[in-house]
Design a protein around this motif. Sequence first.
Motif, short mmCIF file in Angstrom:
data_model
loop_
_atom_site.label_atom_id
_atom_site.label_comp_id
_atom_site.label_asym_id
_atom_site.label_seq_id
_atom_site.Cartn_x
_atom_site.Cartn_y
_atom_site.Cartn_z
N SER A 1 30.10 -18.05 33.45
CA SER A 1 29.36 -19.32 33.79
C SER A 1 29.75 -19.51 35.26
O SER A 1 28.53 -20.01 35.79
CB SER A 1 30.36 -20.51 33.26
OG SER A 1 29.74 -21.85 33.71
N LEU B 1 36.06 -19.32 22.71
CA LEU B 1 36.17 -19.80 23.91
C LEU B 1 37.60 -19.79 24.45
O LEU B 1 38.00 -19.55 25.59
CB LEU B 1 35.55 -21.28 23.89
CG LEU B 1 34.05 -21.53 23.86
CD1 LEU B 1 33.54 -22.81 23.59
CD2 LEU B 1 33.49 -20.65 24.71
N TYR C 1 22.87 -12.79 29.61
CA TYR C 1 24.02 -12.20 29.11
C TYR C 1 23.65 -10.54 28.63
O TYR C 1 24.49 -9.70 28.91
CB TYR C 1 24.32 -12.88 27.93
CG TYR C 1 25.64 -12.07 27.15
CD1 TYR C 1 26.81 -11.93 27.81
CD2 TYR C 1 25.30 -12.11 25.55
CE1 TYR C 1 27.52 -11.40 26.80
CE2 TYR C 1 26.24 -11.33 25.04
CZ TYR C 1 27.31 -10.89 25.78
OH TYR C 1 28.42 -10.11 24.90
N ASP D 1 38.30 -17.25 27.29
CA ASP D 1 38.20 -18.55 28.53
C ASP D 1 37.94 -17.81 29.64
O ASP D 1 37.05 -18.03 30.54
CB ASP D 1 39.42 -19.52 28.39
CG ASP D 1 38.96 -20.49 29.31
OD1 ASP D 1 39.38 -20.47 30.37
OD2 ASP D 1 38.56 -21.22 28.73
N VAL E 1 27.19 -19.59 26.23
CA VAL E 1 27.99 -20.08 27.47
C VAL E 1 27.10 -19.95 28.66
O VAL E 1 27.20 -20.80 29.48
CB VAL E 1 29.11 -19.10 27.54
CG1 VAL E 1 29.96 -19.56 29.01
CG2 VAL E 1 30.49 -19.52 26.59
N PRO F 1 29.17 -15.83 23.96
CA PRO F 1 28.95 -15.59 25.44
C PRO F 1 27.64 -15.84 25.78
O PRO F 1 27.52 -16.26 26.92
CB PRO F 1 29.33 -13.99 25.59
CG PRO F 1 29.27 -13.52 23.90
CD PRO F 1 29.61 -14.75 23.27
N TYR G 1 34.59 -16.04 29.95
CA TYR G 1 33.33 -17.17 30.06
C TYR G 1 33.56 -17.91 31.18
O TYR G 1 32.27 -18.26 31.50
CB TYR G 1 33.54 -17.95 28.58
CG TYR G 1 33.59 -16.89 27.27
CD1 TYR G 1 32.69 -15.71 27.24
CD2 TYR G 1 34.16 -17.19 26.14
CE1 TYR G 1 32.53 -14.98 26.22
CE2 TYR G 1 34.13 -16.66 25.11
CZ TYR G 1 33.32 -15.23 25.09
OH TYR G 1 33.19 -14.51 24.03
N GLY H 1 32.07 -10.07 26.77
CA GLY H 1 31.89 -11.13 25.98
C GLY H 1 32.12 -10.65 24.55
O GLY H 1 32.51 -11.49 23.59
#
Length: 268
Positions: free
Chosen positions: A115, A104, A25, A108, A239, A236, A111, A35
Motif C-alpha cells: 500500500s 490482513l 500486484y 500486515d 489491498v 493482497p 500489505y 502476498g
Amino acid sequence: MAPLKTLWDEFAEGARLLGRGFALYGRNPRLLLLGLIPAVISFLLLGTAWFFLLWFIRDISAAVTWFADDWGSPWRGMTRFGAGAGIVIVSALVSVLTYTALTLLIGDPFYEVISERVEGRFGGTPGMPDLPWHKTILKNAADSIRLIVLGIAVSVPLFLLGFVPVFGQTVVPVVDVVVGGWLLAVELTGVPFNRRGLRLKERRAMLRANRPLALGFGMPVFVILLIPFAAILVVPAAVAGSTLLTRKLFGLPIEQTDKGEQRVVARV
C-alpha cells in the motif's frame, strides 16, 4: 438521488479500481510471493473449518431444527434444507470477513509495504500522516474484530430468513453479497486509512458518502473470495486496489501510465 447512470458509473469505477489492484500486484513475482504467504496460511485455517462444517452439515441442520423431528415429509426435509442453506450462507459471510481480517493481520507488514509503495508512486499522502505499519497493526486488528462482530450480528437475521423456502435460497444470498461487499470495502481500506491516522468511524463515513463506489469494489471481492483457490490471490491484490480507492476518496491522483505502475511494484 443521483441518476441511475451515475450510480452505475461509480459502481463500475469501484470494480475497475479492483482490477487495477490485481494488475499492480500481479506484475511483480516478488509481490506475488509476499502476498501469498499470509493468504495461504489463512486459507488452510479457514479451509479446515469449512471441511468440517460441510462434513457435518446434515447433523448440524438436524440439531438446530429439533422441533421438526416429529414432522412428516416433506415439511421436515424442507425445514432442514432451509436450515442447512441458512447455515452455509451465514458461514460464508462470516468466513469471508474472518479470512480477510486474519490475512490482513498475519500479513500486515507485507500489505503495508504494498500500500505504501502504491501511495508513494502516485504522490504519497500530502498534508496527512504516513504512519509505519508497526504503529497501525493494533488499530487494524481492533477495527477488524469490530467488523467481524458486526458481520456476525448481521448474519443472525440472514440465518433466520434462510428458513423461508425459495426466498431464503434466492434473495438472501444476494443480500449476503451486498452486505459482505460493503463490510469488505470497509475492512480492506483499513490499511491506507489507518496509515493516515484515521479510524473506523471516519472510514465508514467516507465510504458511506460514496456507497456505489465502495460496493463496486467490495462486492466482486466477496464473490471471488467464495471461490476456494482464487481466494488466495484476492486479499493482497485488493489491498493495492483499496489504496487506489482511498486516494480517490481523498481526491488524490490515481492515474498513471502502465510504465509508472510497473515501477510501483518493482520498488517493493
